[in-house]
Write an enzyme that holds these catalytic residues in place. Structure first.
Site, PDB file in Angstrom:
ATOM      1  N   GLU A   9       0.844  -1.199   0.000  1.00  0.00           N
ATOM      2  CA  GLU A   9       0.000   0.000   0.000  1.00  0.00           C
ATOM      3  C   GLU A   9       0.876   1.245   0.000  1.00  0.00           C
ATOM      4  O   GLU A   9       2.012   1.218   0.475  1.00  0.00           O
ATOM      5  CB  GLU A   9      -0.915  -0.059   1.232  1.00  0.00           C
ATOM      6  CG  GLU A   9      -1.769   1.151   1.534  1.00  0.00           C
ATOM      7  CD  GLU A   9      -2.808   1.505   0.480  1.00  0.00           C
ATOM      8  OE1 GLU A   9      -2.476   1.480  -0.706  1.00  0.00           O
ATOM      9  OE2 GLU A   9      -3.940   1.845   0.860  1.00  0.00           O
ATOM     10  N   ASP A  10       0.337   2.348  -0.511  1.00  0.00           N
ATOM     11  CA  ASP A  10       1.109   3.587  -0.526  1.00  0.00           C
ATOM     12  C   ASP A  10       1.119   4.265   0.839  1.00  0.00           C
ATOM     13  O   ASP A  10       2.170   4.654   1.342  1.00  0.00           O
ATOM     14  CB  ASP A  10       0.616   4.548  -1.630  1.00  0.00           C
ATOM     15  CG  ASP A  10      -0.882   4.853  -1.549  1.00  0.00           C
ATOM     16  OD1 ASP A  10      -1.584   4.288  -0.691  1.00  0.00           O
ATOM     17  OD2 ASP A  10      -1.355   5.671  -2.365  1.00  0.00           O
ATOM     18  N   ASP A  14      -3.592   6.190   6.270  1.00  0.00           N
ATOM     19  CA  ASP A  14      -3.950   7.508   6.790  1.00  0.00           C
ATOM     20  C   ASP A  14      -4.925   7.290   7.961  1.00  0.00           C
ATOM     21  O   ASP A  14      -4.486   7.081   9.090  1.00  0.00           O
ATOM     22  CB  ASP A  14      -4.548   8.305   5.620  1.00  0.00           C
ATOM     23  CG  ASP A  14      -4.910   9.741   5.961  1.00  0.00           C
ATOM     24  OD1 ASP A  14      -4.325  10.288   6.897  1.00  0.00           O
ATOM     25  OD2 ASP A  14      -5.765  10.315   5.270  1.00  0.00           O
ATOM     26  N   PHE A  25      -0.731  16.627   3.534  1.00  0.00           N
ATOM     27  CA  PHE A  25      -1.135  15.869   2.348  1.00  0.00           C
ATOM     28  C   PHE A  25       0.071  15.693   1.438  1.00  0.00           C
ATOM     29  O   PHE A  25       0.634  16.661   0.932  1.00  0.00           O
ATOM     30  CB  PHE A  25      -2.284  16.559   1.610  1.00  0.00           C
ATOM     31  CG  PHE A  25      -2.971  15.613   0.684  1.00  0.00           C
ATOM     32  CD1 PHE A  25      -3.922  14.720   1.169  1.00  0.00           C
ATOM     33  CD2 PHE A  25      -2.635  15.563  -0.658  1.00  0.00           C
ATOM     34  CE1 PHE A  25      -4.537  13.794   0.323  1.00  0.00           C
ATOM     35  CE2 PHE A  25      -3.244  14.639  -1.509  1.00  0.00           C
ATOM     36  CZ  PHE A  25      -4.191  13.769  -1.016  1.00  0.00           C
ATOM     37  N   ARG A  62       1.568  11.688  -9.480  1.00  0.00           N
ATOM     38  CA  ARG A  62       1.969  10.305  -9.202  1.00  0.00           C
ATOM     39  C   ARG A  62       3.358  10.005  -9.753  1.00  0.00           C
ATOM     40  O   ARG A  62       4.054   9.118  -9.279  1.00  0.00           O
ATOM     41  CB  ARG A  62       0.981   9.318  -9.836  1.00  0.00           C
ATOM     42  CG  ARG A  62      -0.404   9.315  -9.222  1.00  0.00           C
ATOM     43  CD  ARG A  62      -1.193   8.091  -9.730  1.00  0.00           C
ATOM     44  NE  ARG A  62      -2.622   8.219  -9.507  1.00  0.00           N
ATOM     45  CZ  ARG A  62      -3.249   7.870  -8.393  1.00  0.00           C
ATOM     46  NH1 ARG A  62      -2.567   7.392  -7.370  1.00  0.00           N
ATOM     47  NH2 ARG A  62      -4.554   7.992  -8.276  1.00  0.00           N
TER      48      ARG A  62
HETATM   49  P1  IMP Z   1      -7.245   5.866   4.679  1.00  0.00           P
HETATM   50  O1  IMP Z   1      -8.424   4.975   4.417  1.00  0.00           O
HETATM   51  O2  IMP Z   1      -7.668   7.171   5.301  1.00  0.00           O
HETATM   52  O3  IMP Z   1      -6.145   5.189   5.466  1.00  0.00           O
HETATM   53  O4  IMP Z   1      -6.686   6.336   3.300  1.00  0.00           O
HETATM   54  C1  IMP Z   1      -6.138   5.506   2.410  1.00  0.00           C
HETATM   55  C2  IMP Z   1      -6.011   6.124   1.040  1.00  0.00           C
HETATM   56  O5  IMP Z   1      -6.228   7.550   0.990  1.00  0.00           O
HETATM   57  C3  IMP Z   1      -4.593   5.903   0.566  1.00  0.00           C
HETATM   58  O6  IMP Z   1      -4.441   4.650  -0.038  1.00  0.00           O
HETATM   59  C4  IMP Z   1      -4.418   7.051  -0.404  1.00  0.00           C
HETATM   60  O7  IMP Z   1      -4.875   6.658  -1.672  1.00  0.00           O
HETATM   61  C5  IMP Z   1      -5.282   8.157   0.140  1.00  0.00           C
HETATM   62  N1  IMP Z   1      -4.469   9.121   0.926  1.00  0.00           N
HETATM   63  C6  IMP Z   1      -4.463   9.311   2.253  1.00  0.00           C
HETATM   64  N2  IMP Z   1      -3.609  10.271   2.631  1.00  0.00           N
HETATM   65  C7  IMP Z   1      -3.035  10.701   1.486  1.00  0.00           C
HETATM   66  C8  IMP Z   1      -2.025  11.714   1.201  1.00  0.00           C
HETATM   67  O8  IMP Z   1      -1.473  12.407   2.060  1.00  0.00           O
HETATM   68  N3  IMP Z   1      -1.714  11.848  -0.113  1.00  0.00           N
HETATM   69  C9  IMP Z   1      -2.267  11.108  -1.112  1.00  0.00           C
HETATM   70  N4  IMP Z   1      -3.193  10.175  -0.890  1.00  0.00           N
HETATM   71  C10 IMP Z   1      -3.585   9.974   0.397  1.00  0.00           C
END
Ligand code: IMP
Length: 175
Positions: free
Chosen positions: A100-101, A104, A153, A166
């Site tokens: 995963e990238d 958050d 972000f 990207r």
């Molecule tokens: P989560 O469900 O809040 O953990 O978010 C997961 C997804 O939100 C990640 O896989 C990203 O695609 C996107 N995301 C969350 N924070 C960032 C950020 O700082 N930059 C870019 N994408 C983000």
């Protein structure tokens, strides 16, 4: 060409590469003698997946991807997740490592981990390039982590803002 916003570098491509070499060595040692399925989460993990896979040379590795869409606006996930593209092969009995990238709020990974566990893999672990612990709503265990980042972000190295940035080779912050 669209006007570019200014981006401040947070993690250089050299630091990313060095950390991925370490993660690859750790993963190769932990899965020694076992076949491993790397499951990349599109689109954000595409560069990380490509580099991580190459940091596990000589290891028996299968590569698959899935696409997730999380409802919400450009920078906030709502926790309602949809699988937009599923794995191409069953994972029953396989050792699965999600690539995963960023974690958050943790809502997306909580959903995916639960979903994959219903498919009865031998094991499922999570490797995330980035973690933003200040934003955690759900505590998900990250077995292999690249870097912890502050509550900003971030874009680049696969991560987007409205589908842009990207292709940056480093992780940066939009100013
Ligand atoms: P989560 O469900 O809040 O953990 O978010 C997961 C997804 O939100 C990640 O896989 C990203 O695609 C996107 N995301 C969350 N924070 C960032 C950020 O700082 N930059 C870019 N994408 C983000």
């Amino acid at each position: 060409m669209a006007e570019s916003q200014k981006i401040k570098e947070l993690i250089s491509s050299e630091r990313i590469a060095a950390r991925i070499t370490e993660l690859g060595a750790e993963i190769a040692a932990d899965y020694s003698g076992k076949e491993l399925v790397l499951v990349g989460v599109l689109k954000g993990s595409f560069l990380f997946m490509a580099d991580l896979a190459r940091a596990i040379p000589g290891h028996d590795v299968l590569i698959d991807f899935l696409g997730l869409a999380s409802y919400g606006d450009a920078s906030n996930s709502s926790g309602v997740v949809q699988i937009t593209a599923d794995l191409t092969k069953p994972i029953a009995g396989k050792h699965v490592l999600i690539v995963e990238d960023i974690v958050d709020t943790g809502l997306t990974m909580e959903y995916l981990l639960e979903n994959l566990r219903t498919r009865h893999p031998a094991s499922v672990r999570l490797c995330s390039l980035l973690h933003k612990p200040e934003r955690a709503v759900k505590q998900v265990q990250i077995d292999y982590l690249g870097f912890t980042v502050p509550d900003l972000f971030v874009v680049g190295y696969g991560l987007d803002y409205a589908q842009r940035y990207r292709n940056l080779p480093f992780i940066g912050v939009l100013e």
